[in-house]
Design a protein around this motif. Structure first.
Motif, mmCIF file in Angstrom:
data_model
loop_
_atom_site.group_PDB
_atom_site.id
_atom_site.type_symbol
_atom_site.label_atom_id
_atom_site.label_comp_id
_atom_site.label_asym_id
_atom_site.label_seq_id
_atom_site.Cartn_x
_atom_site.Cartn_y
_atom_site.Cartn_z
ATOM 1 N N ASP A 28 100.847 25.584 19.065
ATOM 2 C CA ASP A 28 100.695 24.195 18.629
ATOM 3 C C ASP A 28 99.250 23.724 18.638
ATOM 4 O O ASP A 28 98.846 22.962 17.765
ATOM 5 N N THR A 102 102.296 14.390 16.134
ATOM 6 C CA THR A 102 102.604 15.731 16.643
ATOM 7 C C THR A 102 103.386 15.644 17.946
ATOM 8 O O THR A 102 104.372 16.380 18.141
ATOM 9 N N LEU A 103 102.978 14.751 18.839
ATOM 10 C CA LEU A 103 103.709 14.576 20.101
ATOM 11 C C LEU A 103 105.153 14.153 19.826
ATOM 12 O O LEU A 103 106.086 14.619 20.498
ATOM 13 N N GLN A 106 106.995 17.197 18.740
ATOM 14 C CA GLN A 106 107.244 18.073 19.885
ATOM 15 C C GLN A 106 108.445 17.589 20.698
ATOM 16 O O GLN A 106 109.253 18.404 21.149
ATOM 17 N N LYS A 107 108.557 16.282 20.850
ATOM 18 C CA LYS A 107 109.714 15.733 21.571
ATOM 19 C C LYS A 107 111.012 16.024 20.833
ATOM 20 O O LYS A 107 112.029 16.351 21.427
ATOM 21 N N SER A 111 108.501 21.842 19.551
ATOM 22 C CA SER A 111 107.118 22.199 19.231
ATOM 23 C C SER A 111 106.825 21.859 17.773
ATOM 24 O O SER A 111 107.739 21.781 16.945
ATOM 25 N N LEU A 112 105.552 21.682 17.491
ATOM 26 C CA LEU A 112 105.120 21.497 16.104
ATOM 27 C C LEU A 112 105.383 22.785 15.323
ATOM 28 O O LEU A 112 105.799 22.752 14.165
ATOM 29 N N SER A 113 105.172 23.900 15.978
ATOM 30 C CA SER A 113 105.408 25.201 15.366
ATOM 31 C C SER A 113 106.846 25.323 14.854
ATOM 32 O O SER A 113 107.078 25.704 13.705
ATOM 33 N N THR A 114 107.813 24.995 15.691
ATOM 34 C CA THR A 114 109.222 25.080 15.292
ATOM 35 C C THR A 114 109.501 24.198 14.084
ATOM 36 O O THR A 114 110.161 24.616 13.129
#
Length: 188
Positions: A28, A102-103, A106-107, A111-114
């Motif tokens: 991330d 982004t946060l 993530q929540k 993740s941002l990646s996912t």
């Protein structure tokens, strides 16, 4: 084997091409860095942004997402004045905005990646291009991802920026097929 032509004789561009471009990355922090740098590039050359990359890392604490999300307006103005970054204040402010977004992702997704990699079913799109000129500026997928990011409040995420970003984090491999750095030729 012939390599991609776009880096030219520029050493910084060659290193980026050889070591990062189109190599899948799921971190991330790195993904946020590339999103920031690609957004900063809007209207400029990638070489200009790469030459300022180290200053960006210092200014934004190595792209620490929580740190960036909590920057004050005064700190953002200070970054503009004190660091060798692109001086466009809206681009600098977008770092804080995009960190907050982004946060939130993530929540919601872990993740941002996912969130991002689901667009390619968690498998890079390996293209078969014969020439640099065959590489599009945007695709239907980058248009869709751009729309989705804009709906979530991200800034500087147009479809052309997002396609370059997808290449930067390896969601797409657009090395020409004869390039030794194309997925089909890489051994590690």
């Amino acid at each position: 084997m012939s390599t991609c032509l776009w880096p030219g004789n520029n050493q910084l561009m060659k290193e980026y091409h050889d070591r990062e471009w189109c190599i899948p990355n799921y971190d991330d922090r790195f993904i946020f860095e590339m999103l920031t740098l690609e957004g900063a590039q809007s209207g400029l050359s990638w070489n200009i942004v790469l030459s300022k990359r180290e200053s960006y890392k210092k200014a934004f604490h190595n792209f620490d997402i929580s740190y960036c999300a909590n920057l004050t307006e005064e700190e953002l103005e200070s970054i503009k004045d004190e660091y060798q970054v692109i001086k466009h204040l809206a681009k600098i402010r977008s770092v804080k905005n995009n960190a907050i977004r982004t946060l939130n992702i993530q929540k919601e997704f872990g993740s941002l990646s996912t969130f991002l990699w689901q667009y390619v079913q968690f498998t890079p799109l390996i293209n078969k291009r014969n020439f640099d000129a065959d590489i599009p500026a945007q695709t239907d997928l980058s248009i869709q991802l751009s729309k989705d990011l804009k709906k979530r409040g991200f800034k500087f995420v147009g479809p052309v920026i997002i396609y370059s970003f997808m290449q930067a984090i390896g969601m797409v491999d657009d090395h020409i097929e004869s390039c030794p750095f194309h997925t089909h030729h890489r051994t590690s």
